[in-house]
Design an enzyme around this catalytic site. Structure first.
Site, PDB file in Angstrom:
ATOM      1  N   ASP A 133       0.818  -1.214   0.000  1.00 20.98           N
ATOM      2  CA  ASP A 133       0.000   0.000   0.000  1.00 20.98           C
ATOM      3  C   ASP A 133       0.850   1.262   0.000  1.00 20.98           C
ATOM      4  O   ASP A 133       0.458   2.279  -0.575  1.00 20.98           O
ATOM      5  CB  ASP A 133      -0.922   0.024   1.226  1.00 20.98           C
ATOM      6  N   TYR A 177     -17.911  -8.184  -1.783  1.00 13.34           N
ATOM      7  CA  TYR A 177     -16.826  -8.334  -2.750  1.00 13.34           C
ATOM      8  C   TYR A 177     -15.808  -9.337  -2.211  1.00 13.34           C
ATOM      9  O   TYR A 177     -14.678  -8.969  -1.886  1.00 13.34           O
ATOM     10  CB  TYR A 177     -16.144  -6.989  -3.029  1.00 13.34           C
TER      11      TYR A 177
END
Length: 392
Positions: A133, A177
């Site tokens: 990230d 999801y």
């Protein structure tokens, strides 16, 4: 007794010179003048990108590669690979090779999809792609080293690339999801359909946010929602790091909500997470007005999105959020125009073809700075295309 013409003129002049009665000014001309002026200045200075391809973003590529114009040597690349700041890739004779280690396989797979899409037109090269990230090359690091990262702040020299989530490897959100966010092309279609079902006049005028507590910068909006639920509907959901209600500010976690269901609301909030937020591009396609909190974190397409032109900028501490919400509610036509410009920009300039185009241009320009011929490393496997998924 009737007034003469000259007397009538004097009376009208006197009325014009009198101060306005308090509370009678037009809101857009007085109370909201600061915001209206900011919008007008932003529009005056804005130059829309009329290019049909990804050249809108060419300036980002140029800026990101500037630290490496002196060349990238074999020795420098060997040091970058040794430091394990990302995954090492090689392109040789239009084939893609990779070291065996990848911290996040689905993220690497998302990156590899786009490289393989354009590999037939790429020269030989090698690069290190960070799929974490966080960026890896702070500007105080000397010399700057070439690491590709999806997101950064202006304090980093990382080279931005379109994130893996345009294809696959996005954060998994159970149960909506489970495989993670991905397939931007399919998501676009779903969001456009939802936006058509929820035109501006039908949308709920309560500001809306659902997301996990990946950054405490989101806290003020959650607390404002608890204080004034008619103004803001904002709740924390769980993520993989959730342990107790402390992680949702002392309240039970809310249910996760599909992005297409966000389109029911006029005002949608985007916050940074650990780095830039993957939801940002999705929110625009609802045809809703995006409130973008903070301006520190970037992805490659952010510089072309302009505050007051495409979205409402919000201070990081949210100290101006109530006033901004009052402004858009009092100036609905202005709010709708900003929402439409934001939506049209993403529709026209962030298509899947633009993502592929950016990858090709970025890698082609980057390869020009390698000052040596790349040779295949032993033990590196060739990466080949996977079977195409046709639905989310």
């Amino acid at each position: 007794m009737e007034l003469g013409v000259s007397s009538q003129l004097w009376l009208w002049l006197l009325l014009l010179l009198l101060p306005p009665v308090p509370g009678r000014e037009k809101e857009s001309g007085s109370k909201w003048k600061v915001f209206i002026d900011q919008i007008n200045r932003a529009l005056e200075n804005y130059e829309p990108c009329s290019s049909p391809n990804c050249s809108c973003y060419h300036g980002v590529i140029e800026e990101d590669l500037t630290p490496f114009r002196g060349g990238i040597s074999r020795k420098m690349m060997a040091e970058v690979v040794r430091r394990k700041l990302g995954t090492h890739y090689q392109i040789i004779k239009n084939r893609l090779y990779r070291e065996s280690d990848c911290m996040f396989p689905s993220r690497c797979s998302g990156v590899e999809h786009f490289i393989l899409e354009v590999i037939g037109r790429l020269p030989d090269m090698e690069m290190v792609i960070n799929v974490r990230d966080y960026p890896q090359v702070p500007k105080w690091m000397e010399p700057a080293i070439p690491i590709f990262s999806f997101s950064k702040t202006l304090e980093y020299h990382d080279i931005m690339y379109p994130a893996w989530t345009f294809w696959e490897g996005g954060p998994a959100v159970w149960p909506i999801y489970p495989m993670g966010l991905g397939r931007w092309d399919l998501f676009r279609e779903d969001l456009v359909r939802s936006a058509a079902q929820w035109p501006w006049k039908k949308k709920n005028s309560t500001a809306y946010f659902r997301g996990s507590r990946t950054s405490p910068e989101r806290d003020p909006l959650i607390l404002l929602s608890r204080k004034n639920p008619k103004l803001v509907d904002a709740e924390y959901t769980k993520n993989q790091a959730w342990k107790s209600m402390k992680d949702t500010l002392g309240k039970p976690a809310a249910k996760d909500v599909h992005l297409v269901d966000h389109c029911k609301y006029k005002y949608l909030f985007n916050f940074r997470g650990v780095a830039a937020s993957f939801r940002f591009k999705h929110l625009f396609l609802c045809g809703s007005l995006v409130f973008h909190v903070g301006d520190e974190w970037l992805e490659f397409f952010y510089p072309q999105l302009k505050p007051w032109v495409h979205y409402i900028p919000v201070k990081t501490d949210l100290s101006n959020v109530q006033e901004l919400l009052q402004f858009v509610k009092a100036n609905d036509d202005v709010a709708q125009e900003i929402a439409e410009r934001g939506s049209q920009f993403i529709l026209n300039h962030l298509k899947m073809d633009d993502i592929t185009c950016y990858w090709e241009n970025l890698l082609t320009e980057y390869s020009k700075f390698l000052s040596y011929n790349v040779t295949r490393r032993k033990g590196y496997d060739q990466i080949v295309p996977k079977i195409l998924k046709i639905e989310l």
